[in-house]
Design a protein around this motif. Sequence first.
Motif, PDB file in Angstrom:
ATOM      1  N   THR A 174       0.722  -1.116  -0.127  1.00 22.18           N
ATOM      2  CA  THR A 174       0.012   0.094  -0.012  1.00 22.18           C
ATOM      3  C   THR A 174       0.806   1.358   0.017  1.00 22.18           C
ATOM      4  O   THR A 174       0.575   2.141  -0.598  1.00 22.18           O
ATOM      5  N   GLU A 175       1.849   1.255   0.748  1.00 21.31           N
ATOM      6  CA  GLU A 175       2.700   2.489   1.036  1.00 21.31           C
ATOM      7  C   GLU A 175       3.305   2.647  -0.605  1.00 21.31           C
ATOM      8  O   GLU A 175       3.605   3.485  -1.145  1.00 21.31           O
ATOM      9  N   ILE A 176       3.999   1.623  -1.205  1.00 22.19           N
ATOM     10  CA  ILE A 176       4.364   1.791  -2.525  1.00 22.19           C
ATOM     11  C   ILE A 176       3.270   2.280  -3.682  1.00 22.19           C
ATOM     12  O   ILE A 176       3.417   3.211  -4.277  1.00 22.19           O
ATOM     13  N   SER A 177       2.264   1.594  -3.449  1.00 22.03           N
ATOM     14  CA  SER A 177       1.048   2.100  -4.536  1.00 22.03           C
ATOM     15  C   SER A 177       0.585   3.351  -4.378  1.00 22.03           C
ATOM     16  O   SER A 177       0.491   4.295  -5.187  1.00 22.03           O
TER      17      SER A 177
ATOM     18  N   THR B  17       2.600   5.920  -3.034  1.00 23.41           N
ATOM     19  CA  THR B  17       3.743   6.578  -3.461  1.00 23.41           C
ATOM     20  C   THR B  17       3.788   6.890  -4.755  1.00 23.41           C
ATOM     21  O   THR B  17       4.170   7.939  -5.274  1.00 23.41           O
ATOM     22  N   LEU B  18       3.619   5.897  -5.486  1.00 19.67           N
ATOM     23  CA  LEU B  18       3.724   5.704  -7.223  1.00 19.67           C
ATOM     24  C   LEU B  18       2.437   6.297  -7.730  1.00 19.67           C
ATOM     25  O   LEU B  18       2.619   6.261  -9.005  1.00 19.67           O
ATOM     26  N   GLN B  19       1.486   6.289  -6.791  1.00 18.73           N
ATOM     27  CA  GLN B  19       0.231   6.286  -7.553  1.00 18.73           C
ATOM     28  C   GLN B  19      -0.366   5.645  -8.558  1.00 18.73           C
ATOM     29  O   GLN B  19      -0.985   5.809  -9.336  1.00 18.73           O
ATOM     30  N   PHE B  20      -0.057   4.126  -8.216  1.00 21.42           N
ATOM     31  CA  PHE B  20      -0.476   3.004  -9.024  1.00 21.42           C
ATOM     32  C   PHE B  20      -1.442   2.512  -8.151  1.00 21.42           C
ATOM     33  O   PHE B  20      -1.537   2.591  -6.809  1.00 21.42           O
ATOM     34  N   SER B  21      -2.448   1.874  -8.808  1.00 20.18           N
ATOM     35  CA  SER B  21      -3.329   0.742  -8.045  1.00 20.18           C
ATOM     36  C   SER B  21      -2.448  -0.219  -7.303  1.00 20.18           C
ATOM     37  O   SER B  21      -1.456  -0.479  -7.730  1.00 20.18           O
ATOM     38  N   HIS B  22      -3.204  -0.844  -6.323  1.00 20.47           N
ATOM     39  CA  HIS B  22      -2.359  -1.705  -5.299  1.00 20.47           C
ATOM     40  C   HIS B  22      -2.211  -3.027  -6.164  1.00 20.47           C
ATOM     41  O   HIS B  22      -1.351  -3.627  -6.389  1.00 20.47           O
ATOM     42  N   PRO B  23      -3.092  -3.333  -6.903  1.00 20.69           N
ATOM     43  CA  PRO B  23      -3.105  -4.582  -7.822  1.00 20.69           C
ATOM     44  C   PRO B  23      -1.900  -4.707  -8.835  1.00 20.69           C
ATOM     45  O   PRO B  23      -1.294  -5.388  -9.058  1.00 20.69           O
ATOM     46  N   ALA B  24      -1.662  -3.226  -9.349  1.00 21.39           N
ATOM     47  CA  ALA B  24      -0.622  -2.976 -10.245  1.00 21.39           C
ATOM     48  C   ALA B  24       0.693  -3.370  -9.429  1.00 21.39           C
ATOM     49  O   ALA B  24       1.571  -4.015  -9.791  1.00 21.39           O
ATOM     50  N   VAL B  25       1.067  -2.721  -8.239  1.00 20.88           N
ATOM     51  CA  VAL B  25       2.125  -3.064  -7.334  1.00 20.88           C
ATOM     52  C   VAL B  25       2.061  -4.544  -7.111  1.00 20.88           C
ATOM     53  O   VAL B  25       3.475  -5.295  -7.296  1.00 20.88           O
ATOM     54  N   VAL B  26       1.111  -5.119  -6.708  1.00 21.54           N
ATOM     55  CA  VAL B  26       1.265  -6.509  -6.534  1.00 21.54           C
ATOM     56  C   VAL B  26       1.753  -7.288  -7.617  1.00 21.54           C
ATOM     57  O   VAL B  26       2.643  -8.342  -7.433  1.00 21.54           O
ATOM     58  N   LYS B  27       1.284  -7.068  -8.641  1.00 21.01           N
ATOM     59  CA  LYS B  27       1.758  -7.788 -10.034  1.00 21.01           C
ATOM     60  C   LYS B  27       3.483  -7.592 -10.152  1.00 21.01           C
ATOM     61  O   LYS B  27       3.978  -8.322 -10.352  1.00 21.01           O
ATOM     62  N   ILE B  28       3.796  -6.298 -10.104  1.00 22.83           N
ATOM     63  CA  ILE B  28       5.218  -6.041 -10.271  1.00 22.83           C
ATOM     64  C   ILE B  28       5.842  -6.655  -9.366  1.00 22.83           C
ATOM     65  O   ILE B  28       6.901  -7.177  -9.530  1.00 22.83           O
ATOM     66  N   ILE B  29       5.492  -6.638  -7.895  1.00 25.85           N
ATOM     67  CA  ILE B  29       6.173  -7.303  -6.914  1.00 25.85           C
ATOM     68  C   ILE B  29       6.420  -8.779  -7.097  1.00 25.85           C
ATOM     69  O   ILE B  29       7.229  -9.428  -6.948  1.00 25.85           O
ATOM     70  N   ASN B  30       5.169  -9.478  -7.465  1.00 25.56           N
ATOM     71  CA  ASN B  30       5.210 -10.745  -7.804  1.00 25.56           C
ATOM     72  C   ASN B  30       6.451 -11.071  -8.791  1.00 25.56           C
ATOM     73  O   ASN B  30       6.998 -12.076  -8.754  1.00 25.56           O
ATOM     74  N   LYS B  31       6.509 -10.290  -9.828  1.00 20.69           N
ATOM     75  CA  LYS B  31       7.583 -10.653 -10.865  1.00 20.69           C
ATOM     76  C   LYS B  31       8.977 -10.343 -10.200  1.00 20.69           C
ATOM     77  O   LYS B  31      10.015 -11.186 -10.476  1.00 20.69           O
TER      78      LYS B  31
END
Lengths: 174, 174
Positions: free
Chosen positions: B69-72, B74-88
Amino acid sequence: MRNQLLNKDIMNDFLTEMEYVGLTSRLKRLSDSLLYSTKELYKSEGLDIEPNWNLIFILLQENEAMTITEISETLQFSHPAVVKIINKMKKNGHVETRTDTEDKRKQILTLTEKAHKQLPLFEKYWTAGRQTVMDLLEDSPNFLEEFLKIEEKVNQSDYKERTLKNLNNDELSN
Amino acid sequence: MRNQLLNKDIMNDFLTEMEYVGLTSRLKRLSDSLLYSTKELYKSEGLDIEPNWNLIFILLQENEAMTITEISETLQFSHPAVVKIINKMKKNGHVETRTDTEDKRKQILTLTEKAHKQLPLFEKYWTAGRQTVMDLLEDSPNFLEEFLKIEEKVNQSDYKERTLKNLNNDELSN
DNA sequence: TACATTTGCGTAACCAGTTACTTAATAAAG
DNA sequence: CTTTATTAAGTAACTGGTTACGCAAATGTA
């Protein structure tokens, strides 16, 4: 509360860093935001059109008949992108296709009667939308011009090429 | 040859119309173009990272540990977007996660040893990339500032709201 | 203390674009 | 003429983002 502090602390440093590093994602975010908002607009107003269709409506209105390839070249979209859009527009009854009699590979696209009838209504929305873009650009008088310059530069030599060059220069100067 | 004439004829008229009408798709095209080009760069250089990961690397380097959530935010991305990136990034061994002991909903993200080792190499590419963005912006001195203004305006009132307002104004004045 | 609300994150389905590949028709060259 | 190369359009698989939804943990409240 950790969250709050952290964000405030970072945001300044970070956004400066970000200006350059994150330009790409910011461009995407803005274009996405405009896109989704446009979709919502049409949906809430009960118009059965979608964001980029105006480009094709305008093209077909001015030229009467065009092929997939002609449209993709004019809009600088890949041809599969145009195929997808056109398929939707056909399904909605706004576009019809016939095979060119001289060159049977070509699909000639034209607007339907239904499309022509609805155009005046659509135009209202497009005009209002154009006004919105003008409003958004109001305090940014150089934006379009400078945006065009960037587009041109990228067309001449893309990000990868330029970055590899910069990489080599950096290494040489070390 | 019909193709040629047609394109030349149209392009001028069309691009003027397009300036406003097609701003969205042009923004998308530019951001896509930068994105694909960046991907190709990393691929051709054999780096196993992807375009937006630099943002997260930088964040985690500065903050050591952050949540999704903190990352999403800060970057103003949706949290699922961050989840996807982090999984990779986890799959690539650059990031690891542990569940927060105090709040078991939270996933604490940190850079791995591998990530830290590779960072100096990645930095070279990011620096060269930042240089590329600066080169691209060289003849467009107002671009970033004006872009920011547009972002702010859109945040205050989005495309849909503004367009509906314009639509009403137009109708009232008819 | 029990119940309702909020929060963090994960998953699913979607979206508008892309590249890579295929097929069929046309054009060019031997 | 026949074969080879090019072109037009369609299909498939992927990308990086989105929204919508669900679940479990934490927080607020009666």
